[in-house]
Motif scaffolding. Structure first.
Motif, mmCIF file in Angstrom:
data_model
loop_
_atom_site.group_PDB
_atom_site.id
_atom_site.type_symbol
_atom_site.label_atom_id
_atom_site.label_comp_id
_atom_site.label_asym_id
_atom_site.label_seq_id
_atom_site.Cartn_x
_atom_site.Cartn_y
_atom_site.Cartn_z
ATOM 1 N N TYR A 1 63.796 74.332 -53.871
ATOM 2 C CA TYR A 1 64.229 74.835 -52.567
ATOM 3 C C TYR A 1 65.751 74.892 -52.548
ATOM 4 O O TYR A 1 66.429 73.876 -52.638
ATOM 5 C CB TYR A 1 63.701 73.942 -51.448
ATOM 6 N N GLY B 1 66.098 79.932 -47.870
ATOM 7 C CA GLY B 1 66.145 80.184 -46.439
ATOM 8 C C GLY B 1 65.871 78.945 -45.621
ATOM 9 O O GLY B 1 65.533 77.885 -46.160
ATOM 10 N N PRO B 2 65.994 79.060 -44.299
ATOM 11 C CA PRO B 2 65.715 77.922 -43.419
ATOM 12 C C PRO B 2 64.216 77.685 -43.329
ATOM 13 O O PRO B 2 63.476 78.523 -42.841
ATOM 14 C CB PRO B 2 66.297 78.371 -42.068
ATOM 15 N N GLY C 1 67.681 76.261 -50.087
ATOM 16 C CA GLY C 1 68.306 76.264 -48.772
ATOM 17 C C GLY C 1 68.789 77.650 -48.358
ATOM 18 O O GLY C 1 68.427 78.663 -48.954
ATOM 19 N N GLN C 2 69.623 77.682 -47.328
ATOM 20 C CA GLN C 2 70.155 78.945 -46.806
ATOM 21 C C GLN C 2 71.139 79.547 -47.799
ATOM 22 O O GLN C 2 72.035 78.869 -48.295
ATOM 23 C CB GLN C 2 70.864 78.704 -45.472
ATOM 24 N N ASN D 1 73.615 87.041 -43.143
ATOM 25 C CA ASN D 1 72.930 85.862 -43.678
ATOM 26 C C ASN D 1 71.438 85.855 -43.363
ATOM 27 O O ASN D 1 70.752 84.873 -43.597
ATOM 28 C CB ASN D 1 73.578 84.574 -43.173
ATOM 29 N N ASN D 2 70.930 86.957 -42.832
ATOM 30 C CA ASN D 2 69.477 87.098 -42.675
ATOM 31 C C ASN D 2 69.122 88.576 -42.577
ATOM 32 O O ASN D 2 69.973 89.419 -42.245
ATOM 33 C CB ASN D 2 68.974 86.324 -41.452
ATOM 34 N N SER E 1 60.755 71.592 -42.416
ATOM 35 C CA SER E 1 60.834 71.009 -43.752
ATOM 36 C C SER E 1 61.786 69.819 -43.789
ATOM 37 O O SER E 1 62.792 69.785 -43.090
ATOM 38 C CB SER E 1 61.311 72.069 -44.746
ATOM 39 N N GLU F 1 61.088 76.092 -41.850
ATOM 40 C CA GLU F 1 60.674 75.500 -40.584
ATOM 41 C C GLU F 1 59.925 74.184 -40.806
ATOM 42 O O GLU F 1 58.956 74.109 -41.544
ATOM 43 C CB GLU F 1 59.778 76.489 -39.835
ATOM 44 N N SER G 1 65.974 69.188 -48.728
ATOM 45 C CA SER G 1 67.402 69.505 -48.657
ATOM 46 C C SER G 1 67.718 70.605 -49.652
ATOM 47 O O SER G 1 66.912 70.930 -50.516
ATOM 48 C CB SER G 1 68.239 68.264 -48.980
ATOM 49 N N SER G 2 68.912 71.179 -49.521
ATOM 50 C CA SER G 2 69.321 72.240 -50.426
ATOM 51 C C SER G 2 69.282 71.750 -51.869
ATOM 52 O O SER G 2 69.684 70.630 -52.185
ATOM 53 C CB SER G 2 70.734 72.705 -50.060
#
Length: 367
Positions: free
Chosen positions: A232, A214-215, A234-235, A23-24, A219, A217, A222-223
């Protein structure tokens, strides 16, 4: 054909058995290293605590074992690797992703306190002394480490066999999110100041959307948040990112320009080029070298200032007029398959075979 089968002591926090567990970008090399070791028939034993020394005593203290460590790593994991290496007189296969000292300065402009910096330097020195093989992520990363007589490999970013097949399958299935063209920001999400500036520019470009993944920082988004041409999401899992490539028109890699970032080859490069989408990047030496290695210089355009409206709009117009040769691009990226290159490294490192004819003028083996 299987070669010499060995037990590999993997000093890490966890095993990564599935692509869905990625996931990263930081764990991609770990995942494919583990996958390739398993596919070549080797047994993996995870060691991440002193309790393991007791529970797995019979396996761990076999002097024929191979030690494998990815650096940077958790301090406890490094101590375990060095402890066992010293008492068993076994050298380590060390994969070096980054210089943590230089990376911190290059990405966030922050410096470690002197005591932390010298502790890291001492740790690196001892690790290098206890290592037989060093696998670097980029050629110029070598200069930040004190090399003696270790065998050196350089393995630039790549793509997995399953991943490149997923991209091939999805190329003709583009999903349209809106009538606007879409640019995917494919850089660090921890550069909040830079991201805010890029968002400010895109809010004034009416025909484009900026997609962030992604996450983020600091922020409050929301997704799936959408506002003023900024989406945006999200993850997202690693596999979801591969599908997302086919929904965008261009990929942005606006890394900062400084000494350390200039020599980097971000792990994202393999996936960005394999997407068969045009790329806009800052003119970093490492990225230019990578495009030369894969012979895809025509797929990337360089921009000094991503935050200048006129320059960015001009660049977006230019790259979207580029016709990417998908068949040729995927053929070239087929030479960068993680599994095939790691299988070669594993064979050489574990068997200690002589490969002098593959060592280049810079004293490393490029795989």
């Amino acid at each position: 054909m299987m070669g010499l089968i060995m037990t590999i002591l993997l000093f890490d926090q966890k095993l990564i058995p599935l692509l869905e567990d990625v996931n990263n970008g930081g764990v991609i090399r770990k995942y494919f290293s583990q996958k390739s070791l398993r596919e070549n028939g080797h047994e993996l034993i995870l060691v991440n605590s002193f309790n393991d020394l007791y529970l797995k005593y019979k396996c761990i203290f076999d002097k024929s074992n191979i030690f494998w460590l990815h650096y940077p790593a958790n301090k406890k994991v490094i101590i375990l690797a060095l402890f066992l290496s010293l008492i068993q007189r076994t050298k380590i296969i060390l994969t070096i992703h980054d210089s943590p000292i230089e990376q911190r300065l290059g990405v966030s402009s922050k410096r470690y306190h002197l005591h932390k910096k010298y502790l890291l330097k001492l740790t690196e020195l001892i690790l290098l002394l206890r290592s037989s093989d060093l696998i670097f992520a980029t050629p110029e990363l070598i200069k930040y480490f004190k090399i003696s007589n270790q065998r050196l490999f350089v393995m630039p970013p790549g793509i997995g066999e399953e991943e490149i097949q997923l991209i091939k399958d999805e190329l003709e299935n583009k999903i349209v999110l809106s009538s606007k063209k879409k640019a995917l920001y494919f850089g660090s999400m921890m550069r909040s100041g830079a991201i805010e500036r890029l968002k400010d520019v895109f809010t004034t470009i009416p025909d484009w959307e900026l997609i962030l993944v992604g996450p983020l920082e600091g922020s409050t988004h929301s997704s799936k948040d959408y506002q003023d041409n900024i989406m945006y999401l999200g993850q997202k899992s690693h596999k979801e990112i591969l599908f997302l490539f086919q929904e965008v028109d261009v990929i942005l890699i606006p890394y900062p320009q400084n000494d350390y970032m200039n020599i980097s080859m971000p792990i994202k490069l393999g996936y960005a080029f394999s997407s068969c989408k045009p790329i806009i990047s800052t003119p970093l030496r490492g990225i230019k070298e990578y495009s030369s290695i894969v012979k895809l210089e025509q797929n990337i355009f360089y921009l000094d200032n991503f935050f200048d409206y006129n320059e960015l709009v001009s660049s977006l117009d230019k790259v979207t007029s580029i016709l990417i040769d998908k068949e040729y691009t995927l053929s070239q990226m087929g030479n960068m398959i993680w599994e095939q290159r790691l299988a070669k490294i594993i064979k050489i490192a574990i068997s200690s075979e002589c490969v002098k004819d593959e060592i280049n003028d810079h004293n490393f083996i490029l795989v």
